[in-house]
Write a protein that holds these residues in place. Structure first.
Motif, PDB file in Angstrom:
ATOM      1  N   GLN A  84       0.690  -1.311  -0.010  1.00 17.34           N
ATOM      2  CA  GLN A  84       0.146   0.121  -0.021  1.00 17.34           C
ATOM      3  C   GLN A  84       0.892   1.204   0.000  1.00 17.34           C
ATOM      4  N   VAL A  85       2.059   1.167   0.964  1.00 20.95           N
ATOM      5  CA  VAL A  85       2.811   2.465   0.666  1.00 20.95           C
ATOM      6  C   VAL A  85       3.735   2.709  -0.443  1.00 20.95           C
ATOM      7  N   LEU A  86       3.865   1.550  -1.133  1.00 20.88           N
ATOM      8  CA  LEU A  86       4.555   1.753  -2.425  1.00 20.88           C
ATOM      9  C   LEU A  86       3.895   2.503  -3.701  1.00 20.88           C
ATOM     10  N   SER A  87       2.242   2.128  -3.616  1.00 23.60           N
ATOM     11  CA  SER A  87       1.212   2.449  -4.314  1.00 23.60           C
ATOM     12  C   SER A  87       1.173   3.921  -4.005  1.00 23.60           C
ATOM     13  N   SER A  88       1.032   4.435  -2.765  1.00 25.88           N
ATOM     14  CA  SER A  88       0.942   5.769  -2.722  1.00 25.88           C
ATOM     15  C   SER A  88       2.237   6.526  -2.998  1.00 25.88           C
TER      16      SER A  88
ATOM     17  N   SER B 207       0.006   5.626  -8.080  1.00 28.52           N
ATOM     18  CA  SER B 207      -0.674   4.554  -9.195  1.00 28.52           C
ATOM     19  C   SER B 207      -1.923   3.773  -8.457  1.00 28.52           C
ATOM     20  N   GLU B 208      -2.605   3.300  -9.065  1.00 33.97           N
ATOM     21  CA  GLU B 208      -3.728   2.675  -8.509  1.00 33.97           C
ATOM     22  C   GLU B 208      -3.223   1.123  -7.968  1.00 33.97           C
ATOM     23  N   SER B 209      -2.202   0.647  -8.624  1.00 34.93           N
ATOM     24  CA  SER B 209      -1.724  -0.624  -8.196  1.00 34.93           C
ATOM     25  C   SER B 209      -0.164  -0.499  -7.766  1.00 34.93           C
ATOM     26  N   SER B 210       0.366  -1.058  -6.831  1.00 32.38           N
ATOM     27  CA  SER B 210       1.679  -0.924  -6.446  1.00 32.38           C
ATOM     28  C   SER B 210       2.591  -1.406  -7.292  1.00 32.38           C
ATOM     29  N   PRO B 211       3.851  -0.820  -7.449  1.00 30.86           N
ATOM     30  CA  PRO B 211       4.794  -1.255  -8.362  1.00 30.86           C
ATOM     31  C   PRO B 211       5.331  -2.653  -8.090  1.00 30.86           C
ATOM     32  N   VAL B 212       5.261  -3.135  -6.827  1.00 27.49           N
ATOM     33  CA  VAL B 212       5.279  -4.694  -6.359  1.00 27.49           C
ATOM     34  C   VAL B 212       4.275  -4.972  -5.512  1.00 27.49           C
TER      35      VAL B 212
END
Length: 248
Positions: free
Chosen positions: A17-21, A25-30
């Motif tokens: 969730q924090v990577l997405s923020s 983007s709506e989806s996380s890079p991982v």
């Protein structure tokens, strides 16, 4: 602030969730399933919490017996400028050494000035390749769907921080201007200086023609010569110019 290795599924979900923020983007890079797979396969996920709030995270997976591949390191927008990126990389380095690795590899957007300064000068990483359109079209807080060219960097884990490179001599000549009509490529004997634009993220959001022009300059003066092994990136100046050196 403590940095902890992460394997628990609930904590991995926080990392997702924090990577997405961070990347906007709506989806996380991982995504969560990949984070779980990384930890299960002997990779490394870490997070930094402040008052039970996750403020930074990193993800890495083994590339081979020598090299750990760093997929992502991110710091939330309200926490930048506090040295958390350096802390996360040093934690990743310590884990890599304890796991028997001697090198960490990752990719860097060559047009992001602060990233270049952090990776090449503060950490002491060196460039080992240039990949054009590495991720394809990317839409996030840093990219607006244009080319996703990346520098490949390697960080030998015994490396020291590097000193900034000096500027050019009085006999140097400008061989190409940037879209802002200022010198972008300067040559002085076997050395070439390649300017990093002030704010490529802003240009990508407001002037696609100018941001694409910068990408083309880098493909001409950095990508092609590096792929043909004619030049190597020898350093970086404090003013934000890559120093390219012709190979003997």
């Amino acid at each position: 602030m403590p940095i902890n290795d992460v394997t628990d599924i609930s904590r991995l979900r926080e990392v997702e969730q924090v990577l997405s923020s961070i990347w906007g983007s709506e989806s996380s890079p991982v995504p969560l399933d990949i984070l779980r797979a990384v930890t299960h396969a002997g990779g490394h996920v870490a997070g930094c919490w402040e008052d039970e709030t996750l403020v930074a995270a990193s993800v890495a997976t083994p590339a081979d017996q020598v090299t750990l591949y760093s997929i992502v390191v991110g710091v939330t927008s309200g926490q930048t400028g506090r040295g958390l990126g350096q802390m996360m990389k040093q934690h990743q380095r310590a884990w890599a050494l304890s796991a028997g690795f001697s090198n960490i590899r990752w990719t860097v957007d060559p047009l992001l000035r602060l990233n270049a300064h952090f990776n090449l000068l503060r950490l002491g990483a060196h460039t080992s390749g240039y990949e054009e359109d590495f991720f394809g079209a990317v839409h996030d807080a840093f990219n607006d769907g244009g080319p996703s060219d990346r520098l490949v960097v390697d960080w030998p884990l015994d490396a020291d921080p590097r000193r900034p490179s000096p500027g050019w001599s009085a006999g140097a000549v400008t061989i190409e201007q940037g879209p802002d009509r200022l010198p972008a490529v300067i040559r002085d004997g076997p050395l070439t200086w390649l300017r990093i634009p002030d704010d490529i993220v802003f240009l990508r959001a407001t002037d696609a023609e100018a941001s694409d022009a910068w990408t083309q300059i880098y493909r001409t003066h950095m990508s092609a010569p590096m792929r043909s092994r004619h030049v190597t990136v020898a350093g970086l100046t404090t003013a934000g110019w890559y120093v390219l050196e012709q190979r003997a």
